[in-house]
Design an enzyme around this catalytic site. Structure first.
Site, PDB file in Angstrom:
ATOM      1  N   ASP A  47       1.286  -7.743   2.022  1.00 20.07           N
ATOM      2  CA  ASP A  47       1.443  -6.297   1.894  1.00 20.07           C
ATOM      3  C   ASP A  47       2.909  -5.891   1.737  1.00 20.07           C
ATOM      4  OD1 ASP A  47       0.925  -3.604   1.868  1.00 20.07           O
ATOM      5  OD2 ASP A  47      -0.305  -3.593   3.669  1.00 20.07           O
ATOM      6  N   SER A  61       4.089   2.229   8.308  1.00 19.69           N
ATOM      7  CA  SER A  61       3.790   1.250   7.265  1.00 19.69           C
ATOM      8  C   SER A  61       5.054   0.936   6.470  1.00 19.69           C
ATOM      9  CB  SER A  61       2.718   1.789   6.322  1.00 19.69           C
ATOM     10  OG  SER A  61       1.480   1.866   6.959  1.00 19.69           O
ATOM     11  N   HIS A  86       0.819  -1.213   0.000  1.00 16.14           N
ATOM     12  CA  HIS A  86       0.000   0.000   0.000  1.00 16.14           C
ATOM     13  C   HIS A  86       0.851   1.262   0.000  1.00 16.14           C
ATOM     14  CE1 HIS A  86       0.215  -0.335   4.559  1.00 16.14           C
ATOM     15  NE2 HIS A  86       0.273   0.980   4.451  1.00 16.14           N
TER      16      HIS A  86
END
Length: 722
Positions: free
Chosen positions: A229, A657, A93
């Site tokens: 991810d 992240s 992402h």
């Protein structure tokens, strides 16, 4: 919970139960030695110098802050270097926007994934930057020597800016580095961060979105997870190793350090630390600020974005081309749409408001015998939030509904203003150059733009704002439109688009053949953008300077008081502000509610169990084939399972992240990518029993690269620890 001294914890609970409640831990690297004994108790096997040193290569040299050119010190995600040739991993992402930019209907990398099987196939990403910390220095004394309590807030900020610039320039003189002074603890401490920033960052690989976003909005902010991810990039430099813009002559970065990648067994209780660039936390938030966060910021963000998300879902489902154009925009919108909703639920369930009030009660008991400014602090804070409640509500409608809802009005206003300034220039060569830059910028804008989708967004977002905003803050054009079109905002939006030079790329290109300032000023979408901007400025200036300054001063003095209360009793970390931090803890299962227990890891079996024919849980055919054959290679655990994700009790937030999850030995064991909904209050009050960091297991990542994609060259490039 991070292991702490039992005696110290009990003493704090008896002395100041409210203040000792928070257990946040995003630690500055240059001060990590103060936590060393605690880290060792948790299982850490290295030294503080192995993490951070200015005299030797260390782990911090492999941690990358991902940013955008023009905002070099605000990192939207984190990455980590995993080879001696500058190969870097981050979340899927985090790379999503770049994957989307490279995607077309013919080459749909979002749908199919992307792999550069040769280095020459790696794709450049202009504007993407990679920052690596060189050093960090406490400059509190230098900054505060120029400050006094008698200063106005405006004078204080001018003095801080002046000394900060002096310190930054001195720090980078004669180097290729960049420096930035950042405030900590709400202006009570200051630190200088020196980075080297690379500007040639190329896309290397990414799984298809069906894997990289597996679970979509449904699984977001929840456990158990099975999301693959990750994406891969490579940092390039000039031939002499210095930062440089993209060039075919550039070479892969030769990093000072890279993280070995582990495929060892991962057990509940194993040491885990996360290093990265967390965006924003607010652990010193008062009950008054919490009320604004819950009842204005989170509530309205969720409600307003719901309108936008519903439009985008329908538009993207109807067209592959639209799906590609809006994929990144949708992801950006939906992430904090759900976060806002989940955080409010967690804050209610965990009774965070009462926790904050307890802290304030204990603070006031302490403040009675101190400088009067500490007693006054909470009154300033209460009044500051109360005074701005109406304008903050209006700002949320303007920002979420008008500035960030449809995108064309704000883009048209910015572009139109630029063109008018350019047209006023007398130097023809300079004028032509700037106009060419505008054409290029707008070409990039129209690449990911669909007029029909924008028209729907204008109609539905404008109508929603008009029907809900305080009329005293509503832009006049919305009031006029409602009257003229008798509440039919669909017809209004259609007329706007039909009569604007900005509504389509063809219209804009025709206008730019003979640009004219008067045409811009009369353009209805430009005019709407201008009024939106003025409405925002109006809302932002409704609060008096005295009240705003009082709020700033009150927060600073309150935070100072909390630091004094805990001095010598408890180490406290500053709130996240996109500067590099370390948080340590353990791999840890948890029990979120009665009769529910979660293991510390998931496996590929869960992917197959969640499969749906289409939508958020679609499983690629190749993955199913490999699973059916149980072809997991060296990446299976001792039970023959392929681990996919795991959880730790690390303290993370947005910006983390893609951060590396690192073992006691300094090896990469995972990539942090999410938090759990039960403890979504963590950015405001860390909940040590429920807080979990959701991580991609490196074994799943390596399996995808090796078995699923067959990109052996990347596997061979890494240092894999068995």
């Amino acid at each position: 919970m991070k292991i702490k001294s039992i005696i110290l914890a009990l003493a704090m609970l008896v002395a100041l139960p409210g203040i000792s409640r928070a257990d946040e831990g995003m630690w500055l690297l240059n001060l990590i030695g103060k936590n060393y004994a605690d880290m060792q108790k948790a299982g850490f096997k290295l030294t503080p110098e192995d993490i951070y040193s200015i005299n030797q290569n260390c782990i911090k040299d492999a941690i990358v802050g991902l940013g955008n050119e023009g905002q070099p010190f605000w990192h939207f995600c984190t990455g980590e270097i995993i080879s001696d040739q500058g190969l870097m991993t981050t979340n899927h992402h985090c790379g999503y926007g770049k994957i989307q930019e490279h995607s077309t209907v013919e080459h749909d990398y979002l749908r199919d994934g992307f792999w550069a099987y040769e280095m020459s196939q790696e794709l450049p990403n202009p504007g993407l930057t990679a920052s690596i910390l060189v050093r960090v220095e406490d400059v509190t004394d230098q900054v505060k020597s120029r400050l006094s309590d008698d200063m106005t807030e405006a004078d204080r900020q001018k003095a801080i800016a002046k000394i900060s610039k002096e310190l930054e320039e001195k720090a980078v003189a004669g180097t290729l580095y960049n420096a930035n002074v950042r405030a900590m603890f709400n202006g009570n401490q200051y630190f200088l961060f020196v980075h080297i920033i690379y500007k040639d960052v190329r896309l290397v690989g990414a799984p298809p979105s069906s894997m990289g976003k597996f679970g979509g909005d449904t699984d977001n902010w929840s456990w158990p997870r099975h999301t693959c991810d990750f994406s891969m990039f490579r940092i390039y430099t000039a031939p002499d190793g210095t930062p440089a813009e993209y060039s075919e002559a550039n070479i892969p970065l030769q990093p000072k350090h890279h993280l070995p990648v582990s495929i060892k067994e991962l057990n509940d209780g194993d040491y885990a630390m996360v290093m990265g660039f967390p965006g924003t936390t607010n652990h010193f938030l008062t009950s008054y600020g919490l009320e604004e966060t819950m009842n204005i910021t989170n509530k309205l963000r969720y409600e307003i974005r719901t309108v936008k998300i519903n439009v985008l879902r329908e538009e993207m489902a109807a067209s592959q081309a639209t799906r590609i154009k809006y994929a990144s925009k949708y992801a950006s919108c939906s992430n904090y749409w759900k976060y806002s909703h989940e955080q409010n639920i967690a804050l209610e369930n965990l009774n965070t408001m009462q926790i904050k009030k307890d802290i304030e009660h204990e603070y006031m008991q302490w403040a009675r015998n101190k400088d009067p400014k500490y007693i006054k602090a909470l009154t300033l804070i209460e009044n500051g939030y109360k005074d701005r409640a109406v304008s903050e509500t209006a700002k949320q409608y303007i920002v979420e509904g008008l500035l960030q809802g449809p995108e064309l009005p704000w883009q048209a206003f910015q572009t139109g203003m630029s063109i008018n300034q350019i047209l006023a220039m007398t130097n023809m060569d300079e004028k032509d150059s700037y106009l060419a830059a505008v054409r290029a910028e707008m070409a990039a804008f129209y690449k990911d733009y669909n007029p029909a989708t924008e028209q729907r967004l204008i109609a539905e977002m404008f109508e929603y704002v008009y029907n809900n905003i305080n009329i005293n803050f509503c832009p006049q054009f919305l009031i006029d439109a409602n009257k003229k079109y008798k509440g039919n905002f669909k017809k209004y939006a259609a007329d706007l688009m039909a009569n604007s030079i900005f509504s389509t790329e063809a219209n804009f290109s025709k206008f730019m053949g003979k640009p004219n300032a008067k045409v811009i000023e009369k353009d209805p979408i430009f005019a709407a953008g201008k009024e939106i901007y003025m409405a925002y400025r109006n809302a932002a200036t409704q609060v008096s300077r005295e009240s705003a300054d009082g709020l700033t001063r009150g927060i600073r003095d309150f935070t100072d008081g909390i630091l004094q209360i805990n001095e010598g009793k408890k180490l406290m970390s500053p709130d996240a502000n996109s500067t590099i931090r370390l948080t340590y803890g353990n791999v840890k299962a948890y029990d979120p509610k009665d009769a529910v227990s979660y293991k510390h890891y998931t496996t590929m079996k869960g992917i197959i169990e969640k499969e749906q024919p289409s939508g958020e849980f679609e499983v690629p055919a190749r993955l199913k084939q490999l699973y059916a054959a149980q072809d997991f290679g060296q990446y299976a655990n001792s039970k023959g399972e392929l681990p996919t994700c795991f959880i730790t009790n690390n303290d993370i937030t947005g910006g983390n992240s893609g951060s590396p999850v690192i073992s006691a030995e300094g090896h990469l064991i995972g990539l942090a990518f999410d938090g759990n909904g039960e403890a979504m209050s963590g950015d405001i009050d860390f909940e040590e029993n429920l807080q979990r960091c959701i991580c991609l297991d490196t074994r799943y990542m390596l399996w995808v690269i090796d078995k699923y994609a067959g990109c052996k060259r990347l596997i061979n490039e890494m240092t894999i620890v068995k």
